[in-house]
Design an enzyme around this catalytic site. Structure first.
Site, PDB file in Angstrom:
ATOM      1  N   ASP A 102       0.813  -1.109  -0.051  1.00 14.05           N
ATOM      2  CA  ASP A 102       0.275  -0.114   0.019  1.00 14.05           C
ATOM      3  C   ASP A 102       0.962   1.259   0.063  1.00 14.05           C
ATOM      4  O   ASP A 102       2.058   0.932   0.165  1.00 14.05           O
ATOM      5  CB  ASP A 102      -0.966   0.007   1.101  1.00 14.05           C
ATOM      6  CG  ASP A 102      -0.283   0.160   2.514  1.00 14.05           C
ATOM      7  OD1 ASP A 102      -0.781  -0.096   3.550  1.00 14.05           O
ATOM      8  OD2 ASP A 102       1.028   0.567   2.494  1.00 14.05           O
ATOM      9  N   ASP A 276      -8.150  -7.313   0.760  1.00  6.48           N
ATOM     10  CA  ASP A 276      -7.050  -7.677   1.863  1.00  6.48           C
ATOM     11  C   ASP A 276      -7.611  -7.077   3.165  1.00  6.48           C
ATOM     12  O   ASP A 276      -8.494  -6.388   3.253  1.00  6.48           O
ATOM     13  CB  ASP A 276      -5.908  -6.572   1.576  1.00  6.48           C
ATOM     14  CG  ASP A 276      -6.214  -5.315   2.274  1.00  6.48           C
ATOM     15  OD1 ASP A 276      -6.585  -4.165   1.551  1.00  6.48           O
ATOM     16  OD2 ASP A 276      -5.732  -5.117   3.297  1.00  6.48           O
ATOM     17  N   CYS A 314     -11.489 -29.829   7.272  1.00  4.97           N
ATOM     18  CA  CYS A 314     -10.263 -28.919   7.084  1.00  4.97           C
ATOM     19  C   CYS A 314      -9.114 -29.725   6.926  1.00  4.97           C
ATOM     20  O   CYS A 314      -8.748 -30.182   7.741  1.00  4.97           O
ATOM     21  CB  CYS A 314     -10.439 -27.605   7.947  1.00  4.97           C
ATOM     22  SG  CYS A 314      -9.164 -26.584   7.733  1.00  4.97           S
ATOM     23  N   CYS A 316      -5.776 -28.077   7.094  1.00  5.18           N
ATOM     24  CA  CYS A 316      -5.063 -27.160   7.835  1.00  5.18           C
ATOM     25  C   CYS A 316      -4.577 -27.958   9.121  1.00  5.18           C
ATOM     26  O   CYS A 316      -5.222 -28.923   9.541  1.00  5.18           O
ATOM     27  CB  CYS A 316      -5.583 -25.833   8.122  1.00  5.18           C
ATOM     28  SG  CYS A 316      -5.987 -25.819   9.979  1.00  5.18           S
ATOM     29  N   CYS A 319      -6.758 -28.330  12.220  1.00  3.28           N
ATOM     30  CA  CYS A 319      -7.844 -29.378  12.128  1.00  3.28           C
ATOM     31  C   CYS A 319      -7.331 -30.867  11.806  1.00  3.28           C
ATOM     32  O   CYS A 319      -8.029 -31.629  12.630  1.00  3.28           O
ATOM     33  CB  CYS A 319      -8.598 -29.038  10.847  1.00  3.28           C
ATOM     34  SG  CYS A 319      -9.368 -27.402  11.146  1.00  3.28           S
ATOM     35  N   HIS A 345      -5.316 -21.773  10.291  1.00  2.00           N
ATOM     36  CA  HIS A 345      -6.711 -22.133   9.968  1.00  2.00           C
ATOM     37  C   HIS A 345      -7.480 -21.016   9.269  1.00  2.00           C
ATOM     38  O   HIS A 345      -8.137 -21.254   8.187  1.00  2.00           O
ATOM     39  CB  HIS A 345      -7.441 -22.657  11.067  1.00  2.00           C
ATOM     40  CG  HIS A 345      -8.777 -22.859  10.879  1.00  2.00           C
ATOM     41  ND1 HIS A 345      -9.373 -24.016  10.185  1.00  2.00           N
ATOM     42  CD2 HIS A 345     -10.066 -22.195  10.925  1.00  2.00           C
ATOM     43  CE1 HIS A 345     -10.718 -24.080  10.046  1.00  2.00           C
ATOM     44  NE2 HIS A 345     -11.148 -22.641  10.551  1.00  2.00           N
TER      45      HIS A 345
HETATM   46 ZN   LIG Z   1      -8.444 -25.876   9.636  1.00  2.00          ZN
END
Ligand SMILES: [Zn+2]
Ligand SMILES: CNc1nc2cc3nc[nH]c(=O)c3cc2[nH]1
Length: 371
Positions: A102, A276, A314, A316, A319, A345
């Site tokens: 930015d 963003d 999920c 990630c 998880c 996550h």
């Molecule tokens: Zn997750």
């Protein structure tokens, strides 16, 4: 050349026709020197040259094509010249994909205590040691060049909300003068781009004038500024009902600072391509996890013996390998791993949302109920 290539219209016609309210939604690819950006895209915020609590390679595994860096912080520490000498921000932070920086104006206004806005630019005292700095269209553009950013933002003034028509008009006109100077100071190279930022607050004639002024400067993309500054979702959508249509249809449109999943969905439906927001990272560190069941405040005592993951499907690490009970504990005792797993996550959740939005647009399907 930063360009957006859309799915061929006929391809989308064959697949299916979404409701009218989705007709402005578009999915495409922005081609840059540092790789492609699949839009609609969400940019994780990497304020000080790092996405907090994440390794860059981990950010990459969430599916992010591009991250945002803040000029204001990096110019104060470690300094743009030093980053340049060390090979640029990509090398410094080990992120080889696109970087959007930015222009610093927004952060100056929200972070530095003493500052003075003049025609020349903004003079301010560093919030770190009080030393004096000036940010102008020229210096902001040069700093972003030294950082080596893929997409450079024009130096603008974010018009506060609420503003009277007169205040918004003079602020927008200053932004137009600064945009011209930013454009002149930009060192254009293949695969790099500069985006103008339109202002005009909630006044449609000012938004139009701002767009016309900036279109004349032929930026590679356009941001809609002056939103997500306290006006609320309803008023933001009211502006987004017409503002994106004032911008060139074949160039990326970036809504700065947005937002929650519902904000993103509504803005995509109104023709926005890029976003963003600090929400997934900042709220993750504060113990909030975004899930398909809604936001989970992991500090809540009801999770202290909950042996299930945040989301069973999920992928990630939080998880796959941990339970809500463990995350609850880590966040309660302020262990660094808690911030890492919650952030990971949430970034995965936001990128999955964008992926599903892109797929639904490509298939001409409605995507209202995704959240
Ligand atoms: Zn997750
Ligand atoms: C979190 N909300 C938000 N972050 C913003 C950043 C911005 N930068 C430059 N110019 C803006 O108008 C602007 C507006 C913004 N709203």
């Amino acid at each position: 050349e930063v360009s957006i290539t859309k799915f061929p219209a006929d391809e989308r016609k064959i697949i299916a026709k979404a409701h009218d309210k989705y007709k402005k939604a578009r999915a495409g690819i922005i081609n840059t020197r540092h790789g492609q950006i699949h839009t609609p895209a969400f940019m994780p915020v990497g304020t000080k040259g790092t996405v907090k609590a994440m390794l860059p390679e981990s950010v990459q595994t969430t599916g992010a094509d591009i991250i945002l860096g803040n000029t204001y912080h990096l110019m104060l520490q470690p300094g743009a010249k030093r980053v340049f000498k060390l090979g640029g921000l990509h090398k410094f932070m080990n992120w080889s994909k696109p970087l959007l920086t930015d222009s610093g104006g927004f952060q100056v206004m929200s972070l530095s205590k003493l500052r003075k806005i003049t025609e020349e630019g903004v003079i301010f005292n560093s919030h770190i040691d009080g030393s004096k700095f000036m940010l102008s269209p020229e210096s902001s553009t040069e700093i972003q060049y030294l950082l080596g950013s893929t997409i450079t933002m024009a130096f603008d003034e974010c018009t506060p909300y609420p503003s009277t028509y007169e205040q918004a008009k003079s602020s927008m006109e200053l932004t137009s003068r600064w945009a011209k100077r930013s454009r002149k100071a930009f060192y254009s190279r293949d695969g790099y781009g500069q985006f103008g930022i339109i202002q005009g607050s909630i006044y449609n004639d000012l938004r139009l004038k701002s767009a016309l002024d900036l279109i004349e400067l032929d930026f590679e993309g356009y941001a809609i500024g002056g939103l997500a500054v306290g006006e609320g979702q309803e008023l933001m959508f009211k502006v987004l009902d017409y503002a994106p249509d004032l911008l060139p249809i074949n160039k990326p449109r970036y809504l700065m600072g947005v937002g929650k999943p519902a904000d993103i969905i509504g803005a995509v439906q109104r023709g926005i391509d890029m976003f963003d927001c600090v929400i997934p990272t900042r709220s993750g560190r504060n113990g909030q996890a975004f899930t398909k069941y809604g936001v989970v405040n992991i500090r809540n005592s009801k999770y202290k013996e909950d042996n299930t993951p945040l989301e069973e499907d999920c992928l990630c690490p939080a998880c796959k390998n941990y339970t809500k009970a463990y995350l609850h504990y880590l966040v309660k005792v302020k262990e660094i791993l808690g911030a890492m797993l919650m952030t990971w996550h949430n970034l995965m959740y936001f990128q999955k949302l964008m992926l599903r939005i892109r797929e639904y647009i490509a298939q001409g399907k409605d995507f209202d109920f995704i959240s």
